[in-house]
Scaffold this active site. Sequence first.
Site: not given
Length: 302
Positions: A44-47
Amino acid sequence: MQLQVFTVDAFTDKPFSGNPAAVVLLNEPLAEEILQKIAAEFNISETSYLRPLPAAGTTGNSDEYWKSGSRFGLRWFTPTNEVILCGHATLAAAQTLFHSMGNTSEELQFETEVSGVLLARRNKPNNTITLDFPANCPVELNPEQHRQMESLVEIVKEQLTVTDVKISVIAKKLLVRIDDSCTRKQLEAFRPDDRRLLSCHDGSVIKGLIVTLKGHRSVPEQDEHELSKYDFVCRYFAVWNGISEDPVTGSAHTVLGPYWARLLDTKTLKCRQCSPRGGDLEVVVREDGRVDLTGGAVTVVE
């Protein structure tokens, strides 16, 4: 490996909308290669990765610190690389601490490697969170930047009428404003080709493309697709960070906030990022070179 992991939808009050982020709590450090692989696994876009930072001279019990501590280290990874600033994953981190971990602090300090200390404050009356971020005021392109960005702007011009182009080198974002005669529906229908975007620029100067449209909040009678609720709307494309379209982007609003505040002569802006998932936030542009980003968040998975 056993880790405490949460997924949170940020800049929304409803699950499965806004921008999803994974939040990982680290009691012990992990190798950077592993951090990147975990982020790629989530895809997903950010962790975001949080680690406790107890006061000097104290060891601090990790289990207790998650509930009572106020200083944490914070890093953000996309599926392909680490980034220097991320708004929605910071909001997700604060949401995790305040609500999932039961942290009792009124304000959290997140220490980052490049963007300095970021603050997150809880707003109890409406259950939102305010982030204290640096403002990244966009400026005119110099001749070399104009040459580098020309083909990117042309991709937008093929589908929309462009009236202004600015750049924030610090935030690594190109801001393209479309004409007031355009509609939100036209902005939502904009479909850039990822491969063309990547072929136009190598990511050395900018990592994201913002396309933005003036809202009608100051002129309510011009109510087209709910534009009367917002000072501006936008979309954000970050193929250079491995993200085709980011649903709701806090870091982009550190650029958009100062831009629209000057044009609209107001410090408080109601904003909508009109991606398919979509999300709302409020931006307050301060006199000290900072912006406050306020929004809601919903924990989806623990």
